[in-house]
Enzyme design. Structure first.
Site, PDB file in Angstrom:
ATOM      1  N   ASP A  35      67.308  10.331 -14.082  1.00 34.04           N
ATOM      2  CA  ASP A  35      68.559  10.174 -13.341  1.00 34.04           C
ATOM      3  C   ASP A  35      69.186   8.823 -13.713  1.00 34.04           C
ATOM      4  O   ASP A  35      68.493   7.810 -13.803  1.00 34.04           O
ATOM      5  CB  ASP A  35      68.300  10.248 -11.837  1.00 34.04           C
ATOM      6  CG  ASP A  35      69.582  10.442 -11.057  1.00 34.04           C
ATOM      7  OD1 ASP A  35      69.757  11.524 -10.474  1.00 34.04           O
ATOM      8  OD2 ASP A  35      70.419   9.514 -11.024  1.00 34.04           O
ATOM      9  N   ILE A  36      70.498   8.826 -13.911  1.00 39.48           N
ATOM     10  CA  ILE A  36      71.189   7.610 -14.356  1.00 39.48           C
ATOM     11  C   ILE A  36      71.254   6.551 -13.251  1.00 39.48           C
ATOM     12  O   ILE A  36      71.352   5.365 -13.542  1.00 39.48           O
ATOM     13  CB  ILE A  36      72.595   7.986 -14.889  1.00 39.48           C
ATOM     14  CG1 ILE A  36      73.117   6.952 -15.866  1.00 39.48           C
ATOM     15  CG2 ILE A  36      73.592   8.211 -13.778  1.00 39.48           C
ATOM     16  CD1 ILE A  36      74.336   7.416 -16.652  1.00 39.48           C
ATOM     17  N   ASN A  90      69.921  19.377  -3.632  1.00 36.62           N
ATOM     18  CA  ASN A  90      71.101  19.315  -2.770  1.00 36.62           C
ATOM     19  C   ASN A  90      71.958  20.547  -3.035  1.00 36.62           C
ATOM     20  O   ASN A  90      72.122  20.944  -4.198  1.00 36.62           O
ATOM     21  CB  ASN A  90      71.902  18.039  -3.058  1.00 36.62           C
ATOM     22  CG  ASN A  90      71.098  16.783  -2.756  1.00 36.62           C
ATOM     23  OD1 ASN A  90      70.263  16.772  -1.858  1.00 36.62           O
ATOM     24  ND2 ASN A  90      71.339  15.719  -3.512  1.00 36.62           N
ATOM     25  N   VAL A  99      76.939  16.956  -8.615  1.00 34.70           N
ATOM     26  CA  VAL A  99      77.039  17.642  -9.914  1.00 34.70           C
ATOM     27  C   VAL A  99      76.747  19.125  -9.684  1.00 34.70           C
ATOM     28  O   VAL A  99      75.647  19.493  -9.231  1.00 34.70           O
ATOM     29  CB  VAL A  99      76.056  17.052 -10.940  1.00 34.70           C
ATOM     30  CG1 VAL A  99      76.139  17.824 -12.257  1.00 34.70           C
ATOM     31  CG2 VAL A  99      76.358  15.567 -11.177  1.00 34.70           C
ATOM     32  N   HIS A 103      70.111  21.513  -9.906  1.00 30.22           N
ATOM     33  CA  HIS A 103      69.068  20.630 -10.436  1.00 30.22           C
ATOM     34  C   HIS A 103      68.088  20.260  -9.342  1.00 30.22           C
ATOM     35  O   HIS A 103      68.462  20.134  -8.173  1.00 30.22           O
ATOM     36  CB  HIS A 103      69.686  19.357 -11.026  1.00 30.22           C
ATOM     37  CG  HIS A 103      70.660  18.671 -10.108  1.00 30.22           C
ATOM     38  ND1 HIS A 103      71.974  19.073 -10.017  1.00 30.22           N
ATOM     39  CD2 HIS A 103      70.504  17.660  -9.236  1.00 30.22           C
ATOM     40  CE1 HIS A 103      72.597  18.317  -9.129  1.00 30.22           C
ATOM     41  NE2 HIS A 103      71.724  17.450  -8.624  1.00 30.22           N
ATOM     42  N   HIS A 105      65.733  17.251  -7.986  1.00 26.49           N
ATOM     43  CA  HIS A 105      65.401  15.833  -8.068  1.00 26.49           C
ATOM     44  C   HIS A 105      63.886  15.720  -7.943  1.00 26.49           C
ATOM     45  O   HIS A 105      63.292  16.338  -7.047  1.00 26.49           O
ATOM     46  CB  HIS A 105      66.030  15.055  -6.906  1.00 26.49           C
ATOM     47  CG  HIS A 105      67.522  14.987  -6.931  1.00 26.49           C
ATOM     48  ND1 HIS A 105      68.210  13.908  -7.419  1.00 26.49           N
ATOM     49  CD2 HIS A 105      68.468  15.876  -6.518  1.00 26.49           C
ATOM     50  CE1 HIS A 105      69.518  14.122  -7.301  1.00 26.49           C
ATOM     51  NE2 HIS A 105      69.705  15.312  -6.760  1.00 26.49           N
TER      52      HIS A 105
HETATM   53  P1  5GP Z   1      73.364  15.577  -6.752  1.00 21.82           P
HETATM   54  O1  5GP Z   1      73.942  14.588  -5.767  1.00 21.82           O
HETATM   55  O2  5GP Z   1      74.432  16.451  -7.359  1.00 21.82           O
HETATM   56  O3  5GP Z   1      72.203  16.331  -6.194  1.00 21.82           O
HETATM   57  O4  5GP Z   1      72.740  14.694  -7.899  1.00 21.82           O
HETATM   58  C1  5GP Z   1      73.373  14.414  -9.092  1.00 21.82           C
HETATM   59  C2  5GP Z   1      72.558  13.348  -9.764  1.00 21.82           C
HETATM   60  O5  5GP Z   1      72.977  13.259 -11.103  1.00 21.82           O
HETATM   61  C3  5GP Z   1      72.737  11.948  -9.140  1.00 21.82           C
HETATM   62  O6  5GP Z   1      71.481  11.470  -8.690  1.00 21.82           O
HETATM   63  C4  5GP Z   1      73.327  11.133 -10.271  1.00 21.82           C
HETATM   64  O7  5GP Z   1      72.821   9.810 -10.311  1.00 21.82           O
HETATM   65  C5  5GP Z   1      72.924  11.918 -11.511  1.00 21.82           C
HETATM   66  N1  5GP Z   1      73.849  11.792 -12.619  1.00 21.82           N
HETATM   67  C6  5GP Z   1      75.210  11.875 -12.567  1.00 21.82           C
HETATM   68  N2  5GP Z   1      75.745  11.748 -13.790  1.00 21.82           N
HETATM   69  C7  5GP Z   1      74.705  11.588 -14.651  1.00 21.82           C
HETATM   70  C8  5GP Z   1      74.617  11.417 -16.068  1.00 21.82           C
HETATM   71  O8  5GP Z   1      75.612  11.389 -16.792  1.00 21.82           O
HETATM   72  N3  5GP Z   1      73.372  11.293 -16.605  1.00 21.82           N
HETATM   73  C9  5GP Z   1      72.259  11.333 -15.825  1.00 21.82           C
HETATM   74  N4  5GP Z   1      71.077  11.185 -16.463  1.00 21.82           N
HETATM   75  N5  5GP Z   1      72.297  11.505 -14.489  1.00 21.82           N
HETATM   76  C10 5GP Z   1      73.502  11.627 -13.905  1.00 21.82           C
END
Ligand code: 5GP
Ligand code: ZN
Length: 117
Positions: A35-36, A90, A99, A103, A105
């Site tokens: 995760d970034i 999520n 996103v 996915h 986590h």
């Molecule tokens: P969500 O909130 O949708 O469950 O989690 C999306 C996750 O994707 C977040 O933890 C965010 O930090 C990660 N993320 C968003 N953009 C990127 C990216 O370009 N590269 C990577 N490796 N992670 C990302």
């Protein structure tokens, strides 16, 4: 029914190699990368290569894939020697999803408590 690829989707771009990411695990169906913005010392994402927007968009035919996503999370944790970890997904904006390519986590490397701690 999910489309194979969404050209506007960030994670589809990562699957296609159009955006850099740190790949830890990859097979025909699944990709895992860091995760970034990590929320724990260990924070990886496990995604299906096929574009499925949210958990709500998985169909019964995806049951095997969902199982393999969880097994990939287990393998990732084992490969990194995590004594305990959390797997979270999520769902929708109200559930914290940002996103819209489903996915898992995988979080660890620090003590985790309760559902959110
Ligand atoms: P969500 O909130 O949708 O469950 O989690 C999306 C996750 O994707 C977040 O933890 C965010 O930090 C990660 N993320 C968003 N953009 C990127 C990216 O370009 N590269 C990577 N490796 N992670 C990302
Ligand atoms: Zn996608």
């Amino acid at each position: 029914m999910a489309n194979a690829v969404d050209p506007d989707c960030l994670f589809c771009k990562i699957v296609a190699g159009k955006l850099p990411s740190d790949h830890a695990y990859e097979d025909d169906e699944i990709l895992a990368f860091k995760d970034i913005h990590p929320q724990a010392p260990f924070h990886w994402l496990v995604i299906p290569k096929v574009h499925v927007a949210t958990l709500n968009d998985f169909d019964p035919e995806h049951a095997g894939l969902i199982g393999r996503l969880l097994l990939a999370a287990k393998q990732l944790a084992a490969d990194h020697g995590l004594p305990g970890y959390r797997v979270a997904m999520n769902v929708n904006r109200e559930g914290g999803q940002v996103v819209f390519h489903a996915h898992l986590h995988v979080l660890g490397g620090r003590p985790l408590k309760g559902a959110l701690g």
